[in-house]
Motif scaffolding. Sequence first.
Motif, PDB file in Angstrom:
ATOM      1  N   ALA A 195       0.849  -1.190   0.000  1.00  0.00           N
ATOM      2  CA  ALA A 195       0.000   0.000   0.000  1.00  0.00           C
ATOM      3  C   ALA A 195       0.881   1.235   0.000  1.00  0.00           C
ATOM      4  CB  ALA A 195      -0.900  -0.003   1.231  1.00  0.00           C
ATOM      5  N   ALA A 196       0.626   2.141  -0.942  1.00  0.00           N
ATOM      6  CA  ALA A 196       1.440   3.348  -1.084  1.00  0.00           C
ATOM      7  C   ALA A 196       0.547   4.584  -1.074  1.00  0.00           C
ATOM      8  CB  ALA A 196       2.229   3.296  -2.390  1.00  0.00           C
ATOM      9  N   PRO A 197       1.082   5.730  -0.627  1.00  0.00           N
ATOM     10  CA  PRO A 197       0.283   6.952  -0.575  1.00  0.00           C
ATOM     11  C   PRO A 197       0.243   7.696  -1.906  1.00  0.00           C
ATOM     12  CG  PRO A 197       2.438   7.382   0.332  1.00  0.00           C
ATOM     13  CD  PRO A 197       2.419   5.928  -0.028  1.00  0.00           C
ATOM     14  N   PHE A 198       0.522   6.999  -2.990  1.00  0.00           N
ATOM     15  CA  PHE A 198       0.545   7.648  -4.299  1.00  0.00           C
ATOM     16  C   PHE A 198      -0.098   6.747  -5.349  1.00  0.00           C
ATOM     17  CE2 PHE A 198       4.791   5.854  -3.342  1.00  0.00           C
ATOM     18  CZ  PHE A 198       4.832   4.816  -4.261  1.00  0.00           C
ATOM     19  N   ALA A 199      -0.623   7.409  -6.380  1.00  0.00           N
ATOM     20  CA  ALA A 199      -1.124   6.713  -7.559  1.00  0.00           C
ATOM     21  C   ALA A 199      -0.045   6.743  -8.629  1.00  0.00           C
ATOM     22  CB  ALA A 199      -2.402   7.378  -8.060  1.00  0.00           C
ATOM     23  N   VAL A 200       0.045   5.689  -9.416  1.00  0.00           N
ATOM     24  CA  VAL A 200       1.075   5.547 -10.449  1.00  0.00           C
ATOM     25  C   VAL A 200       0.404   5.596 -11.819  1.00  0.00           C
ATOM     26  CG1 VAL A 200       2.927   4.114 -11.364  1.00  0.00           C
ATOM     27  CG2 VAL A 200       2.440   4.105  -8.895  1.00  0.00           C
ATOM     28  N   ARG A 201       0.894   6.501 -12.660  1.00  0.00           N
ATOM     29  CA  ARG A 201       0.365   6.615 -14.024  1.00  0.00           C
ATOM     30  C   ARG A 201       1.508   6.436 -15.021  1.00  0.00           C
ATOM     31  NH1 ARG A 201      -1.905  12.046 -16.972  1.00  0.00           N
ATOM     32  NH2 ARG A 201      -2.396  11.106 -18.995  1.00  0.00           N
ATOM     33  N   ARG A 202       1.314   5.565 -15.983  1.00  0.00           N
ATOM     34  CA  ARG A 202       2.326   5.345 -17.024  1.00  0.00           C
ATOM     35  C   ARG A 202       2.144   6.394 -18.115  1.00  0.00           C
ATOM     36  NH1 ARG A 202       3.723  -0.063 -20.603  1.00  0.00           N
ATOM     37  NH2 ARG A 202       5.790  -0.369 -19.707  1.00  0.00           N
ATOM     38  N   ILE A 203       3.224   7.159 -18.386  1.00  0.00           N
ATOM     39  CA  ILE A 203       3.139   8.290 -19.295  1.00  0.00           C
ATOM     40  C   ILE A 203       3.691   7.963 -20.679  1.00  0.00           C
ATOM     41  CG2 ILE A 203       3.871  10.684 -19.659  1.00  0.00           C
ATOM     42  CD1 ILE A 203       1.885  10.308 -17.353  1.00  0.00           C
ATOM     43  N   ALA A 204       4.774   7.205 -20.749  1.00  0.00           N
ATOM     44  CA  ALA A 204       5.420   6.882 -22.025  1.00  0.00           C
ATOM     45  C   ALA A 204       6.227   5.604 -21.841  1.00  0.00           C
ATOM     46  CB  ALA A 204       6.326   8.029 -22.490  1.00  0.00           C
ATOM     47  N   VAL A 205       6.735   5.064 -22.963  1.00  0.00           N
ATOM     48  CA  VAL A 205       7.486   3.813 -22.948  1.00  0.00           C
ATOM     49  C   VAL A 205       8.822   4.028 -23.647  1.00  0.00           C
ATOM     50  CG1 VAL A 205       7.519   1.408 -23.707  1.00  0.00           C
ATOM     51  CG2 VAL A 205       5.385   2.424 -22.908  1.00  0.00           C
ATOM     52  N   PHE A 206       9.888   3.420 -23.090  1.00  0.00           N
ATOM     53  CA  PHE A 206      11.238   3.543 -23.646  1.00  0.00           C
ATOM     54  C   PHE A 206      11.897   2.174 -23.718  1.00  0.00           C
ATOM     55  CE2 PHE A 206      10.200   7.669 -21.997  1.00  0.00           C
ATOM     56  CZ  PHE A 206      10.717   8.544 -22.936  1.00  0.00           C
ATOM     57  N   ASP A 207      12.954   2.097 -24.528  1.00  0.00           N
ATOM     58  CA  ASP A 207      13.721   0.873 -24.683  1.00  0.00           C
ATOM     59  C   ASP A 207      15.041   1.007 -23.925  1.00  0.00           C
ATOM     60  OD1 ASP A 207      14.748  -1.555 -25.505  1.00  0.00           O
ATOM     61  OD2 ASP A 207      15.448  -0.801 -27.439  1.00  0.00           O
ATOM     62  N   ARG A 208      15.149   0.321 -22.806  1.00  0.00           N
ATOM     63  CA  ARG A 208      16.331   0.355 -21.944  1.00  0.00           C
ATOM     64  C   ARG A 208      16.754   1.785 -21.582  1.00  0.00           C
ATOM     65  NH1 ARG A 208      21.055  -2.356 -24.365  1.00  0.00           N
ATOM     66  NH2 ARG A 208      20.264  -1.501 -26.307  1.00  0.00           N
ATOM     67  N   PRO A 209      15.857   2.532 -20.967  1.00  0.00           N
ATOM     68  CA  PRO A 209      16.238   3.883 -20.521  1.00  0.00           C
ATOM     69  C   PRO A 209      17.205   3.799 -19.345  1.00  0.00           C
ATOM     70  CG  PRO A 209      14.083   3.308 -19.670  1.00  0.00           C
ATOM     71  CD  PRO A 209      14.480   2.181 -20.586  1.00  0.00           C
ATOM     72  N   TRP A 210      17.966   4.874 -19.163  1.00  0.00           N
ATOM     73  CA  TRP A 210      18.966   4.900 -18.089  1.00  0.00           C
ATOM     74  C   TRP A 210      18.781   6.073 -17.136  1.00  0.00           C
ATOM     75  CZ3 TRP A 210      22.173   0.821 -17.467  1.00  0.00           C
ATOM     76  CH2 TRP A 210      23.174   0.924 -16.501  1.00  0.00           C
ATOM     77  N   ALA A 211      18.449   7.238 -17.654  1.00  0.00           N
ATOM     78  CA  ALA A 211      18.378   8.415 -16.786  1.00  0.00           C
ATOM     79  C   ALA A 211      17.406   9.430 -17.353  1.00  0.00           C
ATOM     80  CB  ALA A 211      19.762   9.046 -16.618  1.00  0.00           C
TER      81      ALA A 211
END
Length: 386
Positions: free
Chosen positions: A40-56
Amino acid sequence: MNAVHALLGACALAALLASAPAAARTASAENAGALPARDAAPFAVRRIAVFDRPWAMAFLPDGRLAVTEKAGRLFLVTQSGAKTPIDGMPAVYDRGQNGLLDIAPSPDFAQDGLLYFTRVAPAGGGGVLILSRARLEESGGRARLRDLETLWRQQPASRGGQPGGIIAFSPGGAHLFLSVGDRMEPDSAQDPEAARGKILRLNRDGSTPSDNPLAGQDGIRALTWSTGHRNPYGLAFAPDGTLWSHEMGPRGGDELNRIRPGGNYGWPEVSNGDQYSGWPIPRHATRPEFDPPSLYWTPVIAPAGLAFYQGAPFPAWKGSALIGGLRGEGLVRIAFRADGAAHQADRWALGRRIRDVAVAPDGAVWLIEDGAEAGLLRLTPRSSSE
C-alpha cells in the motif's frame, strides 16, 4: 560565474568541509535490507510513455524531461508523453551496463541551452567513460545537439561494466561532481592514479577547481573528491548542501554514503557484503580508517537514481531522499534525523525495476523503469477515496 553562484558555492564547500570523518563514525549504520516493503502506497502511479532500456532522466526548466536510452538515443519528453528524438548523439559502447548514461541540464540552461551527459564510448576493445556537454537546438519540431565538447575522458579503456557516470551540480552551480565506478577492477578503487572508484569534482568546463583536496597534484589526484567506491549510481545534494551517494555492493552491502572531501569509503578493502563466490570481505567496523556507510542494505536493493524531495504534493517527504530499487523493485524513502543520521522511513513494493528517480517542478515524483518496454511513471498523491 556570477556573484550569487560564487557565494552559494563557497557556502556549500564550507558545509562539506565541516562534515568531519569523526562525526560520521559516532553511530553504527542501520541495515535496512531486511525491513519489509509495503504494497500500500500513498501515491497513484500513471504510465506516461514507454522507452527501450532507458537509463536516466532530468527535468528542464520548462517542465519537459530529457531521457536517455542505453543504446545511445536521447529524447525530449513532455509531461503528457510526447517524445521528440534529439539528433547528434555521438557513438556509445552498448555492452552490458555500458552505453549512454546520465543527463543533466546546465544550471544556467535557460540562458546557455547546454546539456551535460555521460556515456561509455568504444575504445581499445572496450569502452571509456566520457563526460560531454552540447547545446540543445530546436527548430521546426526537431531537436539536435550542437557544439559537442568532451570535458573529461577516462583512461585507459575498460572491458567491464559498473561505469558510474552520475552527474550532480553543486548548489549554486559552480562545480560538477561525477561518479566513476570501479569498472569491475576493484583494486583500482584504491589507486590514487586511477579514476575508477572515485567521485570527481570539476569546474563546469572540465578544468580542475583550485580548492579541490589535492588540487596542487597532477592528473586524476587533482580532480578526486572521494575514493573507494564500487558502483555509484546515485549522486545528489541534500537541501542543506550535503553531498550524498549510493552504490551497489557485491553480495550484500549496498551503501548510502555522506560524501566528504578527501573521504575514503573503503572498497574493496571493506564492505558489508561478501564476494559473489561467498568469500568474506572485512566489514567496515574492522577498519575505522575508512568512512563507513550511513545506511546499508543486506539483502541488497540494487539502488539506482537518487533525488531529494522539496515539493508540495507530499509534504511529509520534504527533505527526504528518494531511491529507486532494481533488485528491490520499488521506491525507498530515506529520512534524516536532527543529527544527520539516515534511516529508511518507507519502502514501497511496485513490482517494477526502477532505474531512475526525478522530481518535477510541480512536485510530482517521476520514475523510470529498467529494461525493454520500460515505463515512464508519474506519482501523485492518492486521494482519500482511492
